[in-house]
Design a protein around this motif. Structure first.
Motif, short mmCIF file in Angstrom:
data_model
loop_
_atom_site.label_atom_id
_atom_site.label_comp_id
_atom_site.label_asym_id
_atom_site.label_seq_id
_atom_site.Cartn_x
_atom_site.Cartn_y
_atom_site.Cartn_z
N GLY A 138 18.14 13.03 -25.54
CA GLY A 138 17.94 12.54 -24.27
C GLY A 138 18.67 12.45 -23.19
O GLY A 138 18.08 11.73 -21.72
N ILE A 139 19.14 13.81 -22.45
CA ILE A 139 19.19 13.94 -21.54
C ILE A 139 18.34 14.21 -19.83
O ILE A 139 17.03 15.18 -20.07
CB ILE A 139 20.83 15.16 -21.29
CG1 ILE A 139 21.12 15.46 -19.67
CG2 ILE A 139 19.78 16.50 -21.15
CD1 ILE A 139 22.46 15.81 -19.61
N ASN A 140 18.64 13.29 -19.35
CA ASN A 140 16.97 13.47 -18.08
C ASN A 140 17.23 15.23 -17.43
O ASN A 140 18.32 15.56 -17.71
CB ASN A 140 17.98 12.40 -17.08
CG ASN A 140 16.55 12.40 -15.44
OD1 ASN A 140 17.34 12.96 -15.18
ND2 ASN A 140 16.01 12.13 -15.83
N GLY A 141 16.38 15.06 -17.87
CA GLY A 141 15.76 16.57 -16.76
C GLY A 141 16.99 16.79 -15.53
O GLY A 141 17.58 17.50 -15.34
N MET A 142 16.85 15.93 -14.58
CA MET A 142 17.25 16.14 -12.60
C MET A 142 18.49 15.98 -13.10
O MET A 142 19.24 17.65 -12.35
CB MET A 142 16.46 15.18 -12.32
CG MET A 142 17.12 15.41 -10.89
SD MET A 142 16.18 16.47 -9.74
CE MET A 142 17.00 17.11 -8.92
N ASN A 143 19.06 15.67 -13.97
CA ASN A 143 20.74 15.58 -14.25
C ASN A 143 21.32 16.39 -14.65
O ASN A 143 22.37 16.99 -14.51
CB ASN A 143 20.74 13.79 -15.26
CG ASN A 143 21.06 13.11 -14.54
OD1 ASN A 143 20.68 12.69 -13.00
ND2 ASN A 143 21.00 11.46 -15.39
N LEU A 144 20.46 17.23 -15.64
CA LEU A 144 20.91 18.19 -16.49
C LEU A 144 20.79 19.54 -15.46
O LEU A 144 22.06 20.60 -15.06
CB LEU A 144 19.81 18.73 -17.57
CG LEU A 144 19.93 19.74 -18.35
CD1 LEU A 144 21.84 20.50 -18.62
CD2 LEU A 144 19.05 20.22 -19.66
N GLU A 145 19.93 19.19 -14.36
CA GLU A 145 19.98 20.59 -13.82
C GLU A 145 20.78 20.58 -12.20
O GLU A 145 21.71 21.59 -11.67
CB GLU A 145 18.17 20.76 -12.77
CG GLU A 145 16.85 21.63 -13.71
CD GLU A 145 17.69 23.05 -13.57
OE1 GLU A 145 18.14 23.40 -12.53
OE2 GLU A 145 17.56 23.76 -14.46
N ARG A 146 20.94 18.95 -11.80
CA ARG A 146 21.98 19.05 -11.47
C ARG A 146 23.58 19.53 -11.38
O ARG A 146 24.35 19.60 -10.75
CB ARG A 146 22.34 17.81 -11.05
CG ARG A 146 21.27 16.84 -9.87
CD ARG A 146 22.05 15.61 -9.12
NE ARG A 146 20.57 14.69 -8.30
CZ ARG A 146 20.18 13.72 -8.85
NH1 ARG A 146 20.56 13.07 -9.86
NH2 ARG A 146 19.13 13.17 -8.72
N LEU A 147 23.79 19.20 -13.57
CA LEU A 147 24.85 19.23 -13.42
C LEU A 147 24.98 21.04 -13.49
O LEU A 147 26.24 21.52 -13.25
CB LEU A 147 25.39 17.92 -15.05
CG LEU A 147 25.48 17.07 -15.00
CD1 LEU A 147 25.30 16.48 -16.17
CD2 LEU A 147 26.48 17.01 -14.37
N LEU A 148 24.24 21.13 -14.26
CA LEU A 148 24.27 23.15 -14.44
C LEU A 148 24.12 23.51 -12.86
O LEU A 148 25.09 24.60 -13.07
CB LEU A 148 22.41 23.94 -14.81
CG LEU A 148 22.59 23.56 -16.24
CD1 LEU A 148 20.80 23.97 -16.17
CD2 LEU A 148 23.88 24.08 -16.69
N LYS A 149 24.01 23.13 -12.09
CA LYS A 149 23.63 23.57 -10.68
C LYS A 149 25.18 23.71 -10.04
O LYS A 149 25.86 25.13 -9.42
CB LYS A 149 22.54 22.42 -9.73
CG LYS A 149 22.08 23.71 -7.75
CD LYS A 149 21.77 23.02 -7.27
CE LYS A 149 21.44 23.75 -5.79
NZ LYS A 149 20.35 22.63 -4.89
#
Ligand SMILES: Cc1cc2nc3c(=O)[nH]c(=O)nc-3n(C[C@H](O)[C@H](O)[C@H](O)COP(=O)(O)OP(=O)(O)OC[C@H]3O[C@@H](n4cnc5c(N)ncnc54)[C@H](O)[C@@H]3O)c2cc1C
Length: 492
Positions: A138-149
Motif C-alpha cells: 500500500g506504500i505510496n510511490g513517491m514516499n517509497l522513492e523519498r525514503l530510498l533516496k
C-alpha cells in the motif's frame, strides 16, 4: 449529498445485499470501528478511479459504481477475515491502491467491499548486498522513492502517477515508469511477492533472481488487476543513485527517422533511462519555443549511471541520431520535460469545456510500429467530433515499443460523451489489432479493454478464465473486469 440523484452507469449486474446492516456489523467485528465506513461521502469517494471520463461523468451527474462498504485493514488477519465473510455471503471485494488507474480497474461496478491497502505502507527491509527493498504494497510511490533516496537508492520505477499510486497498483496493472528503457518495467523489477488468495490462503513467492522450478506461476499475479488475489508485500530491485545524468535532445524530419534512430541505439545495446519520441503534433504542443523542432519530431533522452558509461552512451546516442538526420536541440527540451513531467492539468480541466479526452497506450514490434501509428491515426481521425489525436512513444525494447495516443473531442448529434469516448477506444483497439499490435502496454484492462480480451488473447483466454474459476470459485474478486465484458454497457 444524495447519491440517489446520480445516475449509475454500470448498475446492471450490481450485487444486491439483503442483510446489509448485519454484514456491516460482522465487518466491524473483524476490523474494529476505525477501519470501516458506510458513509455516503466515503462511498462516493471510492466510486471512480482516475479515468478521465470520470471527470466528465461527475459533471454530468453520473456515477460509475457504488461500493457498499469501504474498509482500511491494517493487518493480514483483517484481510483474511474480510475474504472469508465475502465468500460466505458471495459479496464482491475490490482491492484498492490509490485509485490512479485510468481504465476503471478499481471501480466497484458490482458493489461490495473496497479493501483499501493504504495502511500497508511500511518499508520492511532494504538489502544493500542484494540491492532489494521489501515493502508493504500500500506504500505510496513517491514516499517509497523519498525514503530510498535518503539511503542512496532508487527503484528506477517512476510513473507519471508516482505521487498518486501504490506499489500494489503498479503490480496489479503491470505498470511502466518514465525511466523504463534502462530500469525495466514492473515485471522486471519485482523479485518476490506475498499474496492473499480469494479464499483467504496466504502464499509466498520468495525473492529470488531466477529459478527453473517449473512454470512461472508468480507471473500470473503481475497484471491480475485485483481479480486473483491481494498482493500484500513485494520485494523490488533497487539501484544506487546515478553518479551522472546527461540530457540530450534531437529533432527529426519524420516519425520514421526518429524510430530508426532509437532502434539503432538499442541495437548497439545502449539503453538511455528516458527515451521519448513525440510526433509532430505533440512536438509543437510541448516544445513550442524550440525553433529547431518546428514541424519536426522531437526525441528527448536521459542517460544516467556510471560516469564513463554515460559518456559512452551519449556518444553512441548522438552518432545514431545524426546518422538519421537528427538536429541537436540541446538540454533545454529535456529540462522542460523534467519540470513538467508530473503536470496533468491540461487534461483534467478539459471536461469543464465539454471536451472528452483520454489517453490509450498500446504495444508493437519495430516491424509494425510506423504502420500502426499511421493506421490508428488515420482511422481514428475519421470519427465525427474528434478534435485532437496525437502520439508519443516512451517505452522501448530491442524488439519493439510502447506507443501512447492522446485524444480529445466532443460528442456530436445523438451521441453521449460516453458514446464518443467508447467509439474512439474501440476504433483504436481494432486498428491496433489490425496492425499486429497489442491493445495495452501499461495501463491494463480494467473496464475499458474488457470487451477486447478475447480478440487479444485468442483461444488462450478460455484457459485463463478456467484458472480464474479455480482460484476464485465464487467470482468475488473484482468482478466485471478482465474476465467479464463490461465495456459494452453505457449510460443510456
Ligand atoms: C496522471 C496519471 C499518470 C499516469 N502515469 C502512469 C505511468 O507513467 N505508468 C503507468 O504504468 N501508469 C500510469 N498511470 C496509471 C496508474 O497510475 C497505474 O495504473 C497505477 O499502477 C495504479 O496504481 P494505484 O495504486 O493507484 O491502483 P488503483 O487504481 O487503486 O488500482 C488499480 C488496479 O489494481 C488493483 N489493486 C490495487 N492494489 C492492489 C493490491 N495490493 N493487490 C491486488 N490488486 C490491487 C485494483 O483492484 C485495480 O484493479 C497514470 C495515471 C494517471 C492518473
Amino acid at each position: 449529498m444524495d447519491l440517489n440523484e446520480f445516475k449509475l452507469i454500470y448498475d446492471k449486474d450490481r450485487t444486491v445485499i439483503q442483510n446489509k446492516k448485519e454484514i456491516e456489523n460482522k465487518l466491524r467485528g473483524i476490523l474494529g470501528d476505525n477501519n470501516i465506513s458506510t458513509s455516503e461521502i466515503d462511498i462516493f469517494a471510492y466510486s471512480k478511479d482516475a479515468s478521465l471520463i470520470g471527470h466528465t461523468w461527475t459533471l454530468e451527474g453520473i456515477i460509475a459504481g457504488l461500493a457498499d462498504y469501504i474498509t482500511w485493514p491494517d493487518t493480514k488477519e483483517h484481510i483474511v477475515g474480510i475474504l472469508k465473510l465475502a465468500n460466505e455471503e458471495k459479496i464482491p471485494v475490490i482491492p484498492f491502491g490509490e485509485g490512479s488507474g485510468v481504465v476503471g480497474g478499481a471501480i466497484p461496478i458490482r458493489g461490495g467491499i473496497i479493501i483499501d491497502m493504504k495502511k500497508f505502507n511500511n518499508i520492511i527491509e532494504i538489502n544493500d548486498k542484494d540491492l532489494t527493498v521489501t515493502v508493504e504494497t500500500g506504500i505510496n510511490g513517491m514516499n517509497l522513492e523519498r525514503l530510498l533516496k535518503v539511503k542512496g537508492y532508487t527503484t528506477g520505477h517512476i510513473p507519471q502517477s508516482l505521487y498518486t499510486s501504490s506499489v500494489g497498483g503498479w503490480i496489479a496493472h503491470k505498470a511502466a515508469g518514465q525511466f523504463s528503457t534502462k530500469y525495466g518495467k514492473i515485471e522486471d523489477i519485482i523479485l518476490g511477492m506475498e499474496i492473499i488468495l480469494p479464499q483467504g490462503e496466504i502464499i509466498n513467492f520468495k525473492p529470488i533472481v531466477r529459478n527453473a522450478t517449473g512454470p512461472q506461476f508468480d507471473k500470473i499475479f503481475i497484471g491480475n488487476e485485483g481479480t486473483l488475489g491481494i498482493v500484500t508485500t513485494a520485494t523490488l530491485r533497487i539501484w544506487p543513485l546515478p553518479a551522472k545524468r546527461t540530457l540530450i535532445s534531437y529533432a527529426f524530419p519524420t516519425f520514421e527517422d526518429s524510430l530508426e534512430a532509437v532502434r539503432h541505439i538499442l541495437r548497439e545495446q545502449v539503453y538511455p533511462a528516458v527515451v521519448r519520441i513525440y510526433d509532430k503534433d505533440e512536438t509543437s504542443r510541448h516544445f513550442r519555443d524550440v525553433e529547431k523542432a518546428s514541424e519536426k519530431v522531437m526525441i528527448i533522452f536521459v542517460c544516467e549511471g556510471n560516469e564513463r558509461l554515460v559518456d559512452l552512451e551519449e556518444q553512441i546516442t548522438r552518432e545514431q541520431c545524426e546518422k538519421f538526420s537528427g538536429i541537436d536541440c540541446g538540454e533545454h527540451p529535456v529540462e522542460h520535460w523534467f519540470e513538467t513531467r508530473f503536470k496533468v492539468t491540461e487534461t483534467s480541466t478539459s471536461p469543464q469545456y465539454k471536451l472528452t479526452v483520454d489517453t490509450i497506450e498500446v504495444a508493437s514490434s519495430w516491424e509494425n510500429a510506423a504502420k500502426m501509428y499511421h493506421h490508428v491515426t488515420e482511422t481514428v481521425k475519421q470519427i465525427k467530433g474528434l478534435l485532437l489525436f496525437t502520439a508519443h512513444i516512451s517505452h522501448f525494447y530491442p524488439n519493439g515499443i510502447g506507443m501512447y495516443f492522446s485524444f480529445g473531442g466532443v460528442e456530436m448529434g445523438e451521441q453521449t460523451s460516453f458514446d464518443f469516448y467508447q467509439k474512439v477506444w474501440n476504433t483504436t483497439m481494432k486498428a491496433v489489432l489490425e496492425s499486429g499490435g497489442s491493445i495495452a502496454h501499461h495501463h491494463g484492462i480494467g473496464i475499458n479493454r474488457s470487451g477486447w480480451m478475447e480478440k487479444e488473447w485468442g483461444k488462450s483466454f478460455k484457459i485463463l478464465k478456467e484458472i480464474k474459476k479455480i482460484i476464485d470459485p465464487n467470482n468475488i474478486f473484482n468482478p466485471g473486469k478482465i474476465f467479464d465484458n463490461t465495456w459494452k454497457g453505457g449510460a443510456n
